[in-house]
Scaffold this motif. Structure first.
Motif: not given
Length: 77
Positions: A20-34
């Motif tokens: 979630n922290r990475l997703a927020v830093a990237m400005g994307i949804g956490r599901s993409a990072v997952n």
């Protein structure tokens, strides 16, 4: 190939960075990072640079480690 996902998973674990922290830093949804971390999908090449930028904003050493692992010839990262 899923190399980016393997490298990202290791970096997030080593540096205790949440998806979630990475997703927020990237400005994307956490599901993409997952999806990347769980090797469901592989990020496009331009997104690898965005991952690096997101990690850089959180922890510059994590960004360096991600690129090192991503570019390594070791398939297991």
């Amino acid at each position: 190939m899923k190399k980016a996902g393997k490298a990202l998973k290791r970096v997030l674990e080593i540096y205790s960075i949440s998806q979630n922290r990475l997703a927020v830093a990237m400005g994307i949804g956490r599901s993409a990072v997952n999806n990347w971390v769980n090797e469901i999908s592989d990020p496009p090449a331009d997104t690898v640079l965005e991952i690096r930028k997101g990690l850089q904003a959180i922890n510059p050493e994590a960004a360096k480690e991600f690129i090192k692992l991503y570019l390594s010839e070791d398939e297991d990262c």
